[in-house]
Write a protein that holds these residues in place. Structure first.
Motif, PDB file in Angstrom:
ATOM      1  N   GLY A 250     -23.069  20.973 -32.102  1.00  0.00           N
ATOM      2  CA  GLY A 250     -23.175  21.062 -30.653  1.00  0.00           C
ATOM      3  C   GLY A 250     -22.034  21.830 -30.014  1.00  0.00           C
ATOM      4  O   GLY A 250     -22.250  22.562 -29.039  1.00  0.00           O
ATOM      5  N   PHE A 251     -20.818  21.678 -30.553  1.00  0.00           N
ATOM      6  CA  PHE A 251     -19.652  22.297 -29.915  1.00  0.00           C
ATOM      7  C   PHE A 251     -19.104  23.496 -30.681  1.00  0.00           C
ATOM      8  O   PHE A 251     -18.119  24.105 -30.259  1.00  0.00           O
ATOM      9  N   GLY A 252     -19.711  23.819 -31.812  1.00  0.00           N
ATOM     10  CA  GLY A 252     -19.415  25.081 -32.472  1.00  0.00           C
ATOM     11  C   GLY A 252     -18.105  25.145 -33.219  1.00  0.00           C
ATOM     12  O   GLY A 252     -17.454  26.201 -33.235  1.00  0.00           O
ATOM     13  N   PHE A 253     -17.680  24.059 -33.833  1.00  0.00           N
ATOM     14  CA  PHE A 253     -16.484  24.132 -34.669  1.00  0.00           C
ATOM     15  C   PHE A 253     -16.572  23.075 -35.765  1.00  0.00           C
ATOM     16  O   PHE A 253     -17.250  22.063 -35.622  1.00  0.00           O
ATOM     17  N   HIS A 254     -15.883  23.348 -36.880  1.00  0.00           N
ATOM     18  CA  HIS A 254     -15.791  22.374 -37.957  1.00  0.00           C
ATOM     19  C   HIS A 254     -14.461  21.639 -37.827  1.00  0.00           C
ATOM     20  O   HIS A 254     -13.402  22.268 -37.791  1.00  0.00           O
ATOM     21  N   PRO A 255     -14.483  20.317 -37.745  1.00  0.00           N
ATOM     22  CA  PRO A 255     -13.237  19.575 -37.572  1.00  0.00           C
ATOM     23  C   PRO A 255     -12.353  19.668 -38.805  1.00  0.00           C
ATOM     24  O   PRO A 255     -12.827  19.649 -39.944  1.00  0.00           O
ATOM     25  N   SER A 256     -11.051  19.786 -38.561  1.00  0.00           N
ATOM     26  CA  SER A 256     -10.082  19.765 -39.649  1.00  0.00           C
ATOM     27  C   SER A 256      -9.855  18.330 -40.104  1.00  0.00           C
ATOM     28  O   SER A 256     -10.336  17.369 -39.480  1.00  0.00           O
ATOM     29  N   ALA A 257      -9.090  18.172 -41.172  1.00  0.00           N
ATOM     30  CA  ALA A 257      -8.748  16.822 -41.625  1.00  0.00           C
ATOM     31  C   ALA A 257      -7.998  16.068 -40.536  1.00  0.00           C
ATOM     32  O   ALA A 257      -8.211  14.867 -40.333  1.00  0.00           O
ATOM     33  N   ALA A 258      -7.108  16.781 -39.808  1.00  0.00           N
ATOM     34  CA  ALA A 258      -6.357  16.145 -38.724  1.00  0.00           C
ATOM     35  C   ALA A 258      -7.291  15.705 -37.601  1.00  0.00           C
ATOM     36  O   ALA A 258      -7.099  14.637 -37.000  1.00  0.00           O
ATOM     37  N   ASP A 259      -8.301  16.519 -37.289  1.00  0.00           N
ATOM     38  CA  ASP A 259      -9.281  16.142 -36.261  1.00  0.00           C
ATOM     39  C   ASP A 259     -10.039  14.872 -36.669  1.00  0.00           C
ATOM     40  O   ASP A 259     -10.263  13.971 -35.847  1.00  0.00           O
TER      41      ASP A 259
ATOM     42  N   ASP B  55     -18.419   1.751 -30.596  1.00  0.00           N
ATOM     43  CA  ASP B  55     -18.268   2.495 -29.346  1.00  0.00           C
ATOM     44  C   ASP B  55     -19.306   3.615 -29.211  1.00  0.00           C
ATOM     45  O   ASP B  55     -19.364   4.284 -28.175  1.00  0.00           O
ATOM     46  N   ILE B  56     -20.088   3.853 -30.248  1.00  0.00           N
ATOM     47  CA  ILE B  56     -20.928   5.044 -30.322  1.00  0.00           C
ATOM     48  C   ILE B  56     -22.402   4.662 -30.237  1.00  0.00           C
ATOM     49  O   ILE B  56     -22.875   3.775 -30.958  1.00  0.00           O
ATOM     50  N   VAL B  57     -23.111   5.340 -29.353  1.00  0.00           N
ATOM     51  CA  VAL B  57     -24.565   5.226 -29.281  1.00  0.00           C
ATOM     52  C   VAL B  57     -25.166   6.450 -29.954  1.00  0.00           C
ATOM     53  O   VAL B  57     -24.736   7.586 -29.684  1.00  0.00           O
ATOM     54  N   VAL B  58     -26.114   6.243 -30.846  1.00  0.00           N
ATOM     55  CA  VAL B  58     -26.789   7.362 -31.501  1.00  0.00           C
ATOM     56  C   VAL B  58     -28.288   7.279 -31.246  1.00  0.00           C
ATOM     57  O   VAL B  58     -28.850   6.209 -31.032  1.00  0.00           O
ATOM     58  N   ALA B  59     -28.901   8.446 -31.241  1.00  0.00           N
ATOM     59  CA  ALA B  59     -30.357   8.553 -31.229  1.00  0.00           C
ATOM     60  C   ALA B  59     -30.782   9.031 -32.612  1.00  0.00           C
ATOM     61  O   ALA B  59     -30.189   9.968 -33.158  1.00  0.00           O
ATOM     62  N   THR B  60     -31.771   8.389 -33.179  1.00  0.00           N
ATOM     63  CA  THR B  60     -32.203   8.757 -34.522  1.00  0.00           C
ATOM     64  C   THR B  60     -33.697   9.055 -34.555  1.00  0.00           C
ATOM     65  O   THR B  60     -34.489   8.449 -33.834  1.00  0.00           O
ATOM     66  N   ASP B  61     -34.025  10.006 -35.376  1.00  0.00           N
ATOM     67  CA  ASP B  61     -35.421  10.328 -35.686  1.00  0.00           C
ATOM     68  C   ASP B  61     -35.577  10.084 -37.180  1.00  0.00           C
ATOM     69  O   ASP B  61     -35.164  10.909 -37.994  1.00  0.00           O
ATOM     70  N   GLY B  62     -36.117   8.936 -37.531  1.00  0.00           N
ATOM     71  CA  GLY B  62     -36.104   8.523 -38.932  1.00  0.00           C
ATOM     72  C   GLY B  62     -34.671   8.242 -39.345  1.00  0.00           C
ATOM     73  O   GLY B  62     -33.958   7.477 -38.696  1.00  0.00           O
TER      74      GLY B  62
ATOM     75  N   GLN C 162     -32.369  10.631 -39.455  1.00  0.00           N
ATOM     76  CA  GLN C 162     -31.581  11.752 -38.945  1.00  0.00           C
ATOM     77  C   GLN C 162     -30.969  11.407 -37.588  1.00  0.00           C
ATOM     78  O   GLN C 162     -31.682  10.975 -36.669  1.00  0.00           O
ATOM     79  N   VAL C 163     -29.650  11.599 -37.443  1.00  0.00           N
ATOM     80  CA  VAL C 163     -28.986  11.420 -36.149  1.00  0.00           C
ATOM     81  C   VAL C 163     -29.209  12.671 -35.314  1.00  0.00           C
ATOM     82  O   VAL C 163     -28.791  13.774 -35.700  1.00  0.00           O
ATOM     83  N   VAL C 164     -29.880  12.507 -34.155  1.00  0.00           N
ATOM     84  CA  VAL C 164     -30.225  13.667 -33.336  1.00  0.00           C
ATOM     85  C   VAL C 164     -29.590  13.607 -31.937  1.00  0.00           C
ATOM     86  O   VAL C 164     -29.803  14.493 -31.117  1.00  0.00           O
ATOM     87  N   GLY C 165     -28.819  12.564 -31.675  1.00  0.00           N
ATOM     88  CA  GLY C 165     -28.117  12.454 -30.403  1.00  0.00           C
ATOM     89  C   GLY C 165     -26.974  11.479 -30.553  1.00  0.00           C
ATOM     90  O   GLY C 165     -27.026  10.557 -31.376  1.00  0.00           O
TER      91      GLY C 165
ATOM     92  N   SER D 273     -23.831  14.768 -27.312  1.00  0.00           N
ATOM     93  CA  SER D 273     -24.560  15.839 -27.999  1.00  0.00           C
ATOM     94  C   SER D 273     -26.004  15.438 -28.241  1.00  0.00           C
ATOM     95  O   SER D 273     -26.284  14.271 -28.537  1.00  0.00           O
ATOM     96  N   VAL D 274     -26.891  16.403 -28.127  1.00  0.00           N
ATOM     97  CA  VAL D 274     -28.287  16.245 -28.551  1.00  0.00           C
ATOM     98  C   VAL D 274     -28.603  17.421 -29.458  1.00  0.00           C
ATOM     99  O   VAL D 274     -28.258  18.571 -29.144  1.00  0.00           O
ATOM    100  N   ALA D 275     -29.239  17.157 -30.580  1.00  0.00           N
ATOM    101  CA  ALA D 275     -29.550  18.216 -31.542  1.00  0.00           C
ATOM    102  C   ALA D 275     -30.442  19.282 -30.907  1.00  0.00           C
ATOM    103  O   ALA D 275     -31.363  18.958 -30.144  1.00  0.00           O
ATOM    104  N   PRO D 276     -30.192  20.570 -31.215  1.00  0.00           N
ATOM    105  CA  PRO D 276     -31.047  21.637 -30.663  1.00  0.00           C
ATOM    106  C   PRO D 276     -32.494  21.528 -31.137  1.00  0.00           C
ATOM    107  O   PRO D 276     -33.387  22.133 -30.542  1.00  0.00           O
ATOM    108  N   THR D 277     -32.742  20.752 -32.176  1.00  0.00           N
ATOM    109  CA  THR D 277     -34.108  20.542 -32.677  1.00  0.00           C
ATOM    110  C   THR D 277     -34.872  19.494 -31.874  1.00  0.00           C
ATOM    111  O   THR D 277     -36.077  19.314 -32.081  1.00  0.00           O
TER     112      THR D 277
END
Length: 401
Positions: free
Chosen positions: A27-36, A48-55, A57-60, A86-90
């Motif tokens: 969604g944000f166009g970067f790969h997190p480093s180990a420090a991230d 603390d995290i809400v996810v949306a799943t399709d089967g 697969q985490v899509v939100g 984030s919401v998956a572009p799919t």
């Protein structure tokens, strides 16, 4: 919009972390480093995290976390923050964001937090959820070689060149004293300090490591970058508790003889250009929103801050997302407010995102009125509202999240 029946909204688990990080990276166009990744795991827990799943697969996803920040008058308000939305572009246009936000905000409402904050990568998304841009910053560029301070400008001393280990011992205390006096600035977790001061090379964008200038009441962290034959200073953080310290830090930056240009971000009301003999030398390169707020509890939020003038009015707040609006009698005496539901006729009417925007004083009601987003009994009602909501210090965002 209703959510696709195949989509489930739930709390994340430890097993979801790889999928969460992959979706955020996409969604944000970067790969997190180990420090991230270390920072993320220190700041946020699966609950603390809400996810949306399709089967399977985490899509939100969206993260909710504890936050405390300063409101006008210096009061600290325990609030909630939202990040990593984030919401998956799919899976666009399936109601996933609204479903996740409905769940998140129901939980926030049950917690009693009067305010919730985020930073927005897209300014078109969050108004419909009651969020409004509550702080503003300007990118500026200063050609250092031509900078000359007016004789009237403050000329305080006390700035030191500081190495990174020493800065790590000084900056958190200075920041904390600054945030206690500055609307919009958040309490900063130690894990965030550790990450910032470790200065991961992946975050330098072809610039140098951090340099530090410190004062007992302020600091600047900055990087050097080359542009052709020119050396550019990019200010990373600029914190000053007083205008004297502000001027002293800028005078020191302008004393970096081999530097051609200084790029920084500051509040539109910062006095730098008025301190220089050439008013036009400070060039504005961009203007952007920073902190976005949503008022969850109108009476609690309005009673939490202080005001610049007495006020008697009745405000009607429209909140179609959470139905947390209503009509309220707002009375201010000696800087303190009381706000209670009322059946009286409204003198001022606005949606919740507009109230959230004017809350810290960065925006004025008269501007929203001119845009047709506030309705009032008369122009004096708007004027009195703006005077009361004025602040002694401009609101700014403390750190990005």
């Amino acid at each position: 919009m209703s959510t696709d029946s195949k989509i489930a909204i739930r709390t994340a688990t430890e097993a979801d972390w790889p999928a969460i990080q992959l979706l955020d990276s996409t969604g944000f166009g970067f790969h997190p480093s180990a420090a991230d990744k270390t920072l993320t795991r220190a700041l946020y827990k699966p609950e603390d995290i809400v996810v949306a799943t399709d089967g399977d697969q985490v899509v939100g996803l969206a993260i909710e976390f504890d936050m405390e920040f300063t409101v006008p008058g210096g009061h600290q308000v325990p609030s909630r923050g939202i990040t990593w939305v984030s919401v998956a572009p799919t899976h666009r246009r399936r109601g996933i964001l609204r479903s996740m936000f409905t769940r998140l905000h129901q939980h926030i409402a049950s917690s009693g937090a009067p305010l919730v904050a985020l930073t927005a990568s897209d300014a078109r998304i969050y108004n419909r959820f009651g969020y409004g841009p509550a702080t503003v910053s300007e990118g500026i560029s200063l050609h250092r070689r031509f900078a000359e301070f007016r004789p009237e400008a403050p000329d305080a001393s006390g700035v030191s060149i500081t190495d990174a280990p020493t800065a790590a011992t000084l900056l958190p205390d200075i920041y904390d004293r600054w945030r206690l006096a500055t609307p919009g600035v958040q309490k900063r977790p130690q894990a965030h300090w550790d990450h910032t001061l470790a200065d991961p090379s992946e975050h330098r964008a072809d610039a140098s490591g951090l340099f530090f200038l410190t004062h007992a009441d302020g600091y600047v962290s900055y990087r050097h970058r080359t542009e052709g034959h020119d050396s550019i200073v990019e200010v990373d953080e600029f914190v000053a508790l007083t205008t004297d310290v502000y001027a002293a830090l800028w005078r020191t930056l302008c004393g970096l003889d081999l530097v051609t240009r200084i790029d920084a971000r500051q509040h539109p009301e910062d006095p730098l250009r008025l301190m220089l003999t050439d008013y036009r030398l400070v060039r504005t390169t961009r203007r952007s929103d920073r902190l976005w707020l949503r008022i969850m509890d109108v009476p609690a939020a309005l009673e939490a801050r202080e005001y610049a003038a007495d006020l008697d009015t009745v405000i009607a707040i429209e909140d179609p997302f959470l139905d947390a609006g209503g009509t309220f009698a707002l009375t201010v005496r000696g800087g303190k407010a009381t706000c209670t539901p009322t059946d009286a006729a409204a003198r001022i009417t606005m949606p919740s995102d507009v109230l959230s925007s004017v809350y810290l004083g960065a925006h004025q009601a008269r501007t929203f009125s001119a845009a047709g987003r506030i309705q009032a009994a008369d122009v004096l009602e708007i004027h009195r509202f703006d005077v009361a909501f004025g602040t002694a210090r401009p609101a700014v965002l403390g750190y990005g999240f």
